[in-house]
Scaffold this active site. Structure first.
Site, PDB file in Angstrom:
ATOM      1  N   SER A 149      96.797  35.790  17.282  1.00 27.47           N
ATOM      2  CA  SER A 149      95.795  36.761  16.827  1.00 27.47           C
ATOM      3  C   SER A 149      96.489  38.015  16.323  1.00 27.47           C
ATOM      4  CB  SER A 149      94.867  37.144  17.984  1.00 27.47           C
ATOM      5  OG  SER A 149      94.053  38.235  17.601  1.00 27.47           O
ATOM      6  N   TYR A 162      93.255  39.817  26.459  1.00 22.98           N
ATOM      7  CA  TYR A 162      93.288  38.871  25.331  1.00 22.98           C
ATOM      8  C   TYR A 162      94.557  39.067  24.492  1.00 22.98           C
ATOM      9  CZ  TYR A 162      91.980  36.955  20.746  1.00 22.98           C
ATOM     10  OH  TYR A 162      91.971  36.267  19.553  1.00 22.98           O
TER      11      TYR A 162
HETATM   12  N1  LIG Z   1      87.690  34.244  14.250  1.00 25.55           N
HETATM   13  C1  LIG Z   1      88.555  35.227  14.276  1.00 25.55           C
HETATM   14  O1  LIG Z   1      88.381  36.252  13.621  1.00 25.55           O
HETATM   15  C2  LIG Z   1      89.809  35.120  15.117  1.00 25.55           C
HETATM   16  C3  LIG Z   1      90.683  36.212  15.103  1.00 25.55           C
HETATM   17  C4  LIG Z   1      91.855  36.136  15.851  1.00 25.55           C
HETATM   18  C5  LIG Z   1      92.127  34.995  16.596  1.00 25.55           C
HETATM   19  N2  LIG Z   1      91.256  33.959  16.603  1.00 25.55           N
HETATM   20  C6  LIG Z   1      91.600  32.778  17.422  1.00 25.55           C
HETATM   21  O2  LIG Z   1      91.326  31.605  16.701  1.00 25.55           O
HETATM   22  C7  LIG Z   1      90.952  30.552  17.592  1.00 25.55           C
HETATM   23  C8  LIG Z   1      89.627  29.941  17.134  1.00 25.55           C
HETATM   24  O3  LIG Z   1      88.702  30.976  17.010  1.00 25.55           O
HETATM   25  P1  LIG Z   1      87.203  30.791  16.459  1.00 25.55           P
HETATM   26  O4  LIG Z   1      86.806  32.074  15.867  1.00 25.55           O
HETATM   27  O5  LIG Z   1      87.076  29.521  15.698  1.00 25.55           O
HETATM   28  O6  LIG Z   1      86.484  30.704  17.881  1.00 25.55           O
HETATM   29  P2  LIG Z   1      85.317  29.815  18.435  1.00 25.55           P
HETATM   30  O7  LIG Z   1      84.831  30.439  19.682  1.00 25.55           O
HETATM   31  O8  LIG Z   1      84.319  29.562  17.351  1.00 25.55           O
HETATM   32  O9  LIG Z   1      86.107  28.481  18.755  1.00 25.55           O
HETATM   33  C9  LIG Z   1      86.919  28.342  19.897  1.00 25.55           C
HETATM   34  C10 LIG Z   1      86.773  26.926  20.377  1.00 25.55           C
HETATM   35  O10 LIG Z   1      87.574  26.765  21.554  1.00 25.55           O
HETATM   36  C11 LIG Z   1      86.812  26.008  22.485  1.00 25.55           C
HETATM   37  N3  LIG Z   1      87.305  26.289  23.832  1.00 25.55           N
HETATM   38  C12 LIG Z   1      87.246  27.461  24.513  1.00 25.55           C
HETATM   39  N4  LIG Z   1      87.763  27.310  25.743  1.00 25.55           N
HETATM   40  C13 LIG Z   1      88.177  26.010  25.841  1.00 25.55           C
HETATM   41  C14 LIG Z   1      88.783  25.247  26.876  1.00 25.55           C
HETATM   42  N5  LIG Z   1      89.070  25.777  28.085  1.00 25.55           N
HETATM   43  N6  LIG Z   1      89.080  23.962  26.625  1.00 25.55           N
HETATM   44  C15 LIG Z   1      88.772  23.398  25.427  1.00 25.55           C
HETATM   45  N7  LIG Z   1      88.183  24.062  24.426  1.00 25.55           N
HETATM   46  C16 LIG Z   1      87.879  25.363  24.627  1.00 25.55           C
HETATM   47  C17 LIG Z   1      85.375  26.452  22.275  1.00 25.55           C
HETATM   48  O11 LIG Z   1      84.450  25.503  22.794  1.00 25.55           O
HETATM   49  C18 LIG Z   1      85.330  26.575  20.763  1.00 25.55           C
HETATM   50  O12 LIG Z   1      84.977  25.357  20.141  1.00 25.55           O
HETATM   51  C19 LIG Z   1      90.880  31.176  18.992  1.00 25.55           C
HETATM   52  O13 LIG Z   1      92.085  30.924  19.677  1.00 25.55           O
HETATM   53  C20 LIG Z   1      90.757  32.669  18.680  1.00 25.55           C
HETATM   54  O14 LIG Z   1      91.274  33.488  19.718  1.00 25.55           O
HETATM   55  C21 LIG Z   1      90.083  33.997  15.882  1.00 25.55           C
END
Ligand SMILES: NC(=O)c1ccc[n+]([C@@H]2O[C@H](COP(=O)([O-])OP(=O)(O)OC[C@H]3O[C@@H](n4cnc5c(N)ncnc54)[C@H](O)[C@@H]3O)[C@@H](O)[C@H]2O)c1
Length: 259
Positions: A149, A162
């Site tokens: 991130s 986080y």
């Molecule tokens: N969207 C953004 O702007 C952004 C920014 C920085 C980092 N990220 C990172 O990108 C990744 C995906 O983000 P996103 O926005 O698609 O989030 P999201 O919440 O839409 O997707 C995350 C997925 O992880 C799954 N998950 C959570 N805990 C879990 C566990 N213990 N076991 C199995 N699955 C689990 C959830 O069910 C979900 O499907 C994450 O690691 C997030 O921290 C996203």
């Protein structure tokens, strides 16, 4: 053997964690890897929304398995790895994407919250990679791509726990890359910034001037990221073409952090 001599296996098999949400980075990553010829194992603890993504990947001509997995549980991961191997064969691409993004004032972060975010965001990456890396060592070829991130690069108030886990993911990437480089395995990470996913939508109220206001203030290209922006970078790092890149942080963030 040197990394440059390693040859990609004919059958590409990719595990993508956190792939179960309709509008998520994981689903977009699955589609880009399927486009590039990989069979796909979608691992998520919530599999309720995953049906249409599975169908879309199958329509692309790929084999797909959907596994209900908690990435913070070794037992759950071992079961999913066994199912994936028996349905698709040895695993040679791993995208550690599952994560949670809690927000809390630093002084109020409880032990339970801290443990939970470390267990999922950091230990989950550790556990999934340990469960799969032997397949890559055996094949003398592999790609690990971790989703970190931009919060780990810039800091993020009310997200100290986080950001610390995601900083850990970047350090994990570099350390493992050094250990795996002579074995034909690359390890890289992609730190997203503000990507419009179901995950981001669910925390939209954290932005006092709205998401667009935040984007206008912080992102030089003046638009929110799309899941495809991240998936494109991940697909490149998972490809044969990226074999000379390892331990790298490939920022895909509209210029939010340039480092
Ligand atoms: N969207 C953004 O702007 C952004 C920014 C920085 C980092 N990220 C990172 O990108 C990744 C995906 O983000 P996103 O926005 O698609 O989030 P999201 O919440 O839409 O997707 C995350 C997925 O992880 C799954 N998950 C959570 N805990 C879990 C566990 N213990 N076991 C199995 N699955 C689990 C959830 O069910 C979900 O499907 C994450 O690691 C997030 O921290 C996203």
């Amino acid at each position: 053997m040197s990394n440059s001599e390693s040859v990609a296996p004919k059958n590409k098999v990719a595990v993508v964690t956190g792939a179960g949400r309709a509008i998520g980075l994981g689903a977009a990553i699955c589609k880009f890897l399927a486009r590039d010829g990989a069979d796909i194992a979608m691992w998520d603890w919530n599999v309720d929304e995953a049906g249409p993504i599975v169908e879309e990947l199958k329509a692309m001509g790929r084999k797909v398995v959907l596994c209900q997995v908690d990435v913070s549980s070794r037992k759950s991961i071992e079961a999913a790895a066994a199912t994936t191997r028996s349905e698709l064969g040895p695993i040679n691409i791993l995208v550690n994407n599952a994560g949670i993004s809690p927000e809390e004032d630093f002084v109020d972060i409880s032990d339970e919250e801290l443990d939970k975010v470390i267990d999922i965001n950091l230990k989950g990456v550790f556990y999934c990679t340990q469960a799969i890396i032997d397949d890559m060592i055996e094949a003398k070829w592999g790609r690990v791509v971790n989703i970190s991130s931009s919060s780990a690069q810039t800091g993020a108030k009310r997200m100290v726990h986080y950001a610390a886990t995601k900083g850990g993911v970047i350090a994990f990437t570099k350390a493992l890359a050094q250990e795996m480089a002579p074995l034909g395995i690359t390890v890289n990470n992609v730190p997203p910034s503000t990507v419009y996913t179901d995950g981001l939508k669910s925390v939209e109220d954290r932005f006092p001037n709205g998401l667009q206001g935040y984007v206008d203030q912080t992102i030089p290209v003046k638009r929110m990221g799309q899941p495809e922006d991240i998936a494109n970078a991940v697909a490149f790092l998972a490809s044969e073409a990226s074999g000379y890149i390892t331990g790298h942080t490939l920022s895909v963030n509209g210029g939010r952090f340039m480092g």
